[in-house]
Design a protein around this motif. Structure first.
Motif, PDB file in Angstrom:
ATOM      1  N   VAL A 136      -5.722   8.327   8.797  1.00 56.08           N
ATOM      2  CA  VAL A 136      -4.773   7.614   7.938  1.00 56.08           C
ATOM      3  C   VAL A 136      -5.190   6.153   7.821  1.00 56.08           C
ATOM      4  O   VAL A 136      -5.203   5.579   6.728  1.00 56.08           O
ATOM      5  N   ARG A 137      -5.556   5.549   8.947  1.00 60.64           N
ATOM      6  CA  ARG A 137      -6.010   4.152   8.912  1.00 60.64           C
ATOM      7  C   ARG A 137      -7.235   3.989   8.021  1.00 60.64           C
ATOM      8  O   ARG A 137      -7.314   3.053   7.214  1.00 60.64           O
ATOM      9  N   ARG A 138      -8.177   4.893   8.129  1.00 62.84           N
ATOM     10  CA  ARG A 138      -9.392   4.789   7.297  1.00 62.84           C
ATOM     11  C   ARG A 138      -9.093   4.969   5.820  1.00 62.84           C
ATOM     12  O   ARG A 138      -9.691   4.310   4.983  1.00 62.84           O
ATOM     13  N   VAL A 164      -6.506  21.731   8.031  1.00 60.73           N
ATOM     14  CA  VAL A 164      -5.967  20.525   7.412  1.00 60.73           C
ATOM     15  C   VAL A 164      -5.442  19.595   8.503  1.00 60.73           C
ATOM     16  O   VAL A 164      -4.656  20.001   9.356  1.00 60.73           O
ATOM     17  N   MET A 165      -5.904  18.342   8.499  1.00 54.19           N
ATOM     18  CA  MET A 165      -5.486  17.366   9.508  1.00 54.19           C
ATOM     19  C   MET A 165      -4.262  16.573   9.057  1.00 54.19           C
ATOM     20  O   MET A 165      -3.421  16.227   9.860  1.00 54.19           O
ATOM     21  N   LEU A 166      -4.214  16.249   7.786  1.00 50.54           N
ATOM     22  CA  LEU A 166      -3.076  15.527   7.226  1.00 50.54           C
ATOM     23  C   LEU A 166      -2.489  16.377   6.116  1.00 50.54           C
ATOM     24  O   LEU A 166      -3.212  16.871   5.259  1.00 50.54           O
ATOM     25  N   ILE A 169       0.878  -1.173   0.000  1.00 44.51           N
ATOM     26  CA  ILE A 169       0.000   0.000   0.000  1.00 44.51           C
ATOM     27  C   ILE A 169       0.908   1.214   0.000  1.00 44.51           C
ATOM     28  O   ILE A 169       1.855   1.298   0.783  1.00 44.51           O
ATOM     29  N   GLU A 170       0.635   2.142  -0.885  1.00 44.77           N
ATOM     30  CA  GLU A 170       1.450   3.350  -0.954  1.00 44.77           C
ATOM     31  C   GLU A 170       0.544   4.574  -1.019  1.00 44.77           C
ATOM     32  O   GLU A 170      -0.375   4.619  -1.824  1.00 44.77           O
ATOM     33  N   LEU A 171       0.807   5.525  -0.142  1.00 47.97           N
ATOM     34  CA  LEU A 171       0.114   6.810  -0.165  1.00 47.97           C
ATOM     35  C   LEU A 171       1.154   7.855  -0.522  1.00 47.97           C
ATOM     36  O   LEU A 171       2.241   7.871   0.043  1.00 47.97           O
ATOM     37  N   GLY A 172       0.820   8.744  -1.433  1.00 49.32           N
ATOM     38  CA  GLY A 172       1.780   9.766  -1.828  1.00 49.32           C
ATOM     39  C   GLY A 172       1.165  11.147  -1.838  1.00 49.32           C
ATOM     40  O   GLY A 172       0.148  11.380  -2.489  1.00 49.32           O
ATOM     41  N   ASP A 173       1.760  12.052  -1.084  1.00 47.98           N
ATOM     42  CA  ASP A 173       1.350  13.451  -1.007  1.00 47.98           C
ATOM     43  C   ASP A 173      -0.139  13.592  -0.665  1.00 47.98           C
ATOM     44  O   ASP A 173      -0.880  14.310  -1.314  1.00 47.98           O
ATOM     45  N   VAL A 174      -0.565  12.885   0.372  1.00 46.60           N
ATOM     46  CA  VAL A 174      -1.971  12.889   0.799  1.00 46.60           C
ATOM     47  C   VAL A 174      -2.235  14.088   1.698  1.00 46.60           C
ATOM     48  O   VAL A 174      -1.480  14.367   2.626  1.00 46.60           O
ATOM     49  N   TRP A 175      -3.304  14.784   1.409  1.00 47.81           N
ATOM     50  CA  TRP A 175      -3.783  15.902   2.221  1.00 47.81           C
ATOM     51  C   TRP A 175      -5.226  15.592   2.583  1.00 47.81           C
ATOM     52  O   TRP A 175      -5.974  15.055   1.789  1.00 47.81           O
ATOM     53  N   PHE A 176      -5.619  15.929   3.809  1.00 54.96           N
ATOM     54  CA  PHE A 176      -7.005  15.741   4.208  1.00 54.96           C
ATOM     55  C   PHE A 176      -7.386  16.777   5.243  1.00 54.96           C
ATOM     56  O   PHE A 176      -6.604  17.078   6.151  1.00 54.96           O
ATOM     57  N   GLY A 177      -8.587  17.296   5.099  1.00 63.13           N
ATOM     58  CA  GLY A 177      -9.129  18.215   6.085  1.00 63.13           C
ATOM     59  C   GLY A 177     -10.619  18.359   5.864  1.00 63.13           C
ATOM     60  O   GLY A 177     -11.107  18.217   4.751  1.00 63.13           O
ATOM     61  N   GLY A 202       0.848   9.930  18.106  1.00 58.95           N
ATOM     62  CA  GLY A 202       0.654  11.363  18.012  1.00 58.95           C
ATOM     63  C   GLY A 202      -0.432  11.836  18.958  1.00 58.95           C
ATOM     64  O   GLY A 202      -1.127  11.039  19.583  1.00 58.95           O
ATOM     65  N   GLY A 203      -0.573  13.125  19.011  1.00 58.81           N
ATOM     66  CA  GLY A 203      -1.557  13.740  19.883  1.00 58.81           C
ATOM     67  C   GLY A 203      -2.977  13.538  19.413  1.00 58.81           C
ATOM     68  O   GLY A 203      -3.238  13.148  18.279  1.00 58.81           O
ATOM     69  N   ARG A 204      -3.881  13.834  20.313  1.00 59.47           N
ATOM     70  CA  ARG A 204      -5.308  13.742  20.018  1.00 59.47           C
ATOM     71  C   ARG A 204      -5.664  14.669  18.860  1.00 59.47           C
ATOM     72  O   ARG A 204      -5.266  15.826  18.832  1.00 59.47           O
ATOM     73  N   GLY A 205      -6.406  14.128  17.910  1.00 60.49           N
ATOM     74  CA  GLY A 205      -6.832  14.929  16.768  1.00 60.49           C
ATOM     75  C   GLY A 205      -5.755  15.108  15.706  1.00 60.49           C
ATOM     76  O   GLY A 205      -5.877  15.935  14.821  1.00 60.49           O
ATOM     77  N   GLY A 206      -4.706  14.300  15.778  1.00 62.47           N
ATOM     78  CA  GLY A 206      -3.595  14.437  14.847  1.00 62.47           C
ATOM     79  C   GLY A 206      -3.759  13.708  13.524  1.00 62.47           C
ATOM     80  O   GLY A 206      -2.911  13.813  12.654  1.00 62.47           O
TER      81      GLY A 206
END
Length: 55
Positions: A48-50, A20-22, A6-14, A39-43
């Motif tokens: 990422v797992r989902r 932006v969270m990731l 599994i490869e993720l590349g340049d992933v952004w999420f918010g 990492g901290g809460r809400g990090g």
């Protein structure tokens, strides 16, 4: 990329553009490898797992 990886590349999420969270996440997990997220809460650990479960 090899079969079973599994490869993720340049992933952004918010949920909102200004919250932006990731940001610029790069990750490669090989077949049979185990990984952990720390990492901290809400990090974004669960997010990422989902994302990865979608593959």
């Amino acid at each position: 990329m090899k079969t079973g990886e599994i490869e993720l590349g340049d992933v952004w999420f918010g949920y909102e553009e200004e919250r932006v969270m990731l940001k610029e996440v790069w990750l490669r997990v090989g077949k049979g490898e185990w990984i952990g997220f720390v990492g901290g809460r809400g990090g974004g650990k669960r997010r990422v797992r989902r994302v990865m479960e979608g593959f």
